[in-house]
Motif scaffolding. Structure first.
Motif, PDB file in Angstrom:
ATOM      1  N   GLY A 121      36.116  35.299  37.915  1.00  0.00           N
ATOM      2  CA  GLY A 121      36.499  35.882  39.274  1.00  0.00           C
ATOM      3  C   GLY A 121      37.897  36.210  39.534  1.00  0.00           C
ATOM      4  O   GLY A 121      38.295  37.080  40.024  1.00  0.00           O
ATOM      5  N   LEU A 122      38.607  35.102  38.802  1.00  0.00           N
ATOM      6  CA  LEU A 122      40.157  35.186  39.040  1.00  0.00           C
ATOM      7  C   LEU A 122      40.403  36.552  38.195  1.00  0.00           C
ATOM      8  O   LEU A 122      41.358  37.190  38.696  1.00  0.00           O
ATOM      9  N   ILE A 123      39.997  36.586  37.009  1.00  0.00           N
ATOM     10  CA  ILE A 123      40.513  37.889  36.285  1.00  0.00           C
ATOM     11  C   ILE A 123      40.254  39.233  36.890  1.00  0.00           C
ATOM     12  O   ILE A 123      41.063  40.215  36.995  1.00  0.00           O
ATOM     13  N   PHE A 124      39.107  39.296  37.551  1.00  0.00           N
ATOM     14  CA  PHE A 124      38.472  40.617  38.011  1.00  0.00           C
ATOM     15  C   PHE A 124      39.477  40.678  39.294  1.00  0.00           C
ATOM     16  O   PHE A 124      39.888  41.719  39.674  1.00  0.00           O
ATOM     17  N   TYR A 125      39.788  39.825  40.176  1.00  0.00           N
ATOM     18  CA  TYR A 125      40.776  39.853  41.303  1.00  0.00           C
ATOM     19  C   TYR A 125      42.062  40.107  40.918  1.00  0.00           C
ATOM     20  O   TYR A 125      42.504  40.913  41.581  1.00  0.00           O
ATOM     21  N   ILE A 126      42.773  39.691  40.018  1.00  0.00           N
ATOM     22  CA  ILE A 126      44.243  39.911  39.710  1.00  0.00           C
ATOM     23  C   ILE A 126      44.096  41.320  39.053  1.00  0.00           C
ATOM     24  O   ILE A 126      45.086  42.021  39.387  1.00  0.00           O
ATOM     25  N   ALA A 127      43.003  41.680  38.473  1.00  0.00           N
ATOM     26  CA  ALA A 127      42.818  43.177  37.923  1.00  0.00           C
ATOM     27  C   ALA A 127      42.696  44.308  38.965  1.00  0.00           C
ATOM     28  O   ALA A 127      43.507  45.243  38.871  1.00  0.00           O
ATOM     29  N   PHE A 128      41.849  43.937  40.146  1.00  0.00           N
ATOM     30  CA  PHE A 128      41.752  44.916  41.058  1.00  0.00           C
ATOM     31  C   PHE A 128      42.209  44.603  42.435  1.00  0.00           C
ATOM     32  O   PHE A 128      41.823  45.541  43.368  1.00  0.00           O
ATOM     33  N   GLY A 129      42.439  43.501  42.751  1.00  0.00           N
ATOM     34  CA  GLY A 129      43.013  43.077  43.911  1.00  0.00           C
ATOM     35  C   GLY A 129      44.063  43.899  44.673  1.00  0.00           C
ATOM     36  O   GLY A 129      44.733  44.483  43.853  1.00  0.00           O
TER      37      GLY A 129
END
Length: 415
Positions: free
Chosen positions: A392-400
């Motif tokens: 979840g963190l990696i996805f958020y950092i990538a697309f947040g």
């Protein structure tokens, strides 16, 4: 919730209190408690939509007033039977489900960007401290007056609070009669770019295609999985694996609540400080605090199976995990207002619904893993939660994102 303490009250009320005792099985108690969350999840998005359409003040006030009145009826529902209590718990969930989305709708109209983090996190800390205080007071009331008075007192206080809410709270600065013209102009000028609240239609197609929104949603699901897993399963783990009795260690029982509340306040202050000093931009601040609140608890969970038999160290790590996860309060938890302030309440309702689903699935998954093998099951449960948080963190950092999305602007055509 008050009802989490009810079985203890039923068993510990003194004879003078003449409080009825219900010998319900653990399975029945679980059904009663879980029925609240099924209702709670159903009105999240609806509450956000209605608060954007009708205003956050009436929706939040009505939801809390209804839940306060229903709380007063809990002892009578219990006397009528389990089915009545389950139905009442579901209605309580439906009523309370609108509260947080409506709160976000109000914050979007009142909180300037450079004060948003601390204002919203102080409010969230109030929820945590309130839970700690309620559990403490509920135990005293159970012992002295009997468990029904927990619901009578808390429900009565809620009704009085609602009266103050409707009398003292205003939807936005423009309608508040008591603030100075200078403060009113200050707030409204800083929020003018956001546009007004949404109408009957929502840009649902654009929302469904929005990667920044999906980044928040997925991160919230993963964080809530870890949070609810710890909250519901930590006592069982400590009891059956560590042989650590939390009832005899009141300090450890209270630390997660106190630490989580203080963590929210600290995160809000630090986030606004970084934004005000222009050390980092909005997106960077949200990702930084999300990383702190998601990565560190995941590391602590991975470390737990390798600690050995040191129950104190394990308890400290798990308590730190529940404390530090509050850092997401200045990250993903308020990012909805950054990317779509006009729809903040509705979006919070949507992401909260995903989080509630995680809260329902996580304890069940832990139960299935542990039922096969105690030690290996708990280790795998911790690893799964940590892996989900990392994803979840990696996805958020990538697309947040930290900027208002095109579909959230007032001049954008509704799809």
């Amino acid at each position: 919730m008050q009802s989490r303490r009810k079985p203890l009250c039923l068993l510990s009320s003194p004879p003078s209190a003449q409080a009825p005792v219900y010998n319900w099985s653990a399975e029945t108690q679980g059904i009663v408690l879980s029925s609240f969350f099924y209702g709670y999840g159903l009105t999240q998005a609806l509450g956000g939509y209605c608060s954007g359409l009708l205003g956050g003040k009436p929706v939040l006030g009505s939801g809390l007033l209804l839940s306060s009145v229903l709380t007063l009826l809990v002892p009578q529902a219990a006397e009528l039977g389990v089915s009545f209590l389950i139905g009442l718990q579901a209605l309580l969930g439906l009523a309370e489900g609108v509260i947080f989305p409506a709160q976000y709708t109000l914050w979007a109209k009142w909180a300037p960007p450079l004060e948003r983090s601390r204002l919203m996190n102080i409010a969230d800390a109030g929820c945590t401290f309130g839970t700690f205080f309620a559990l403490l007071v509920a135990g005293i009331i159970c012992q002295s007056l009997g468990w029904p008075f927990v619901f009578y007192i808390f429900g009565g206080v809620g009704c009085v609070w609602c009266l103050c809410w409707f009398l003292l709270v205003y939807e936005d600065p423009a309608h508040h009669p008591c603030i100075s013209a200078r403060e009113q102009e200050y707030i409204m000028s800083l929020l003018a770019h956001q546009g007004s609240s949404h109408g009957h239609s929502l840009p649902l197609v654009a929302m469904a295609k929005s990667l920044p929104l999906w980044a928040i949603t997925i991160a919230c699901f993963c964080t809530d999985w870890l949070f609810y897993m710890l909250l519901t399963s930590m006592p069982t783990f400590m009891s059956y694996v560590l042989h650590f009795d939390l009832r005899d260690n009141g300090l450890f029982s209270s630390l997660p609540y106190v630490g989580n509340g203080l963590g929210h306040i600290l995160a809000g202050l630090l986030a606004d400080f970084l934004l005000a000093r222009r050390v980092l931009g909005t997106a960077a601040v949200r990702k930084l605090f999300s990383a702190l609140g998601m990565l560190l608890p995941a590391i602590f969970l991975v470390a737990v199976p390798y600690i050995g038999c040191s129950s104190t160290v394990v308890v400290v790590l798990l308590t730190l995990a529940l404390t530090i996860i509050s850092m997401t309060g200045a990250g993903i938890n308020i990012n909805h207002i950054d990317i779509a302030p006009r729809y903040a309440g509705f979006l919070l309702g949507v992401t909260n619904t995903f989080g509630i689903v995680a809260g329902i699935i996580a304890p069940t998954a832990v139960g299935l893993l542990v039922s096969r093998d105690l030690q290996t099951g708990w280790r795998n449960a911790f690893f799964v939660s940590a892996a989900l948080n990392l994803f979840g963190l990696i996805f958020y950092i990538a697309f947040g994102s930290g900027t208002i999305q095109d579909w959230a602007r007032e001049d954008t055509a509704v799809q």
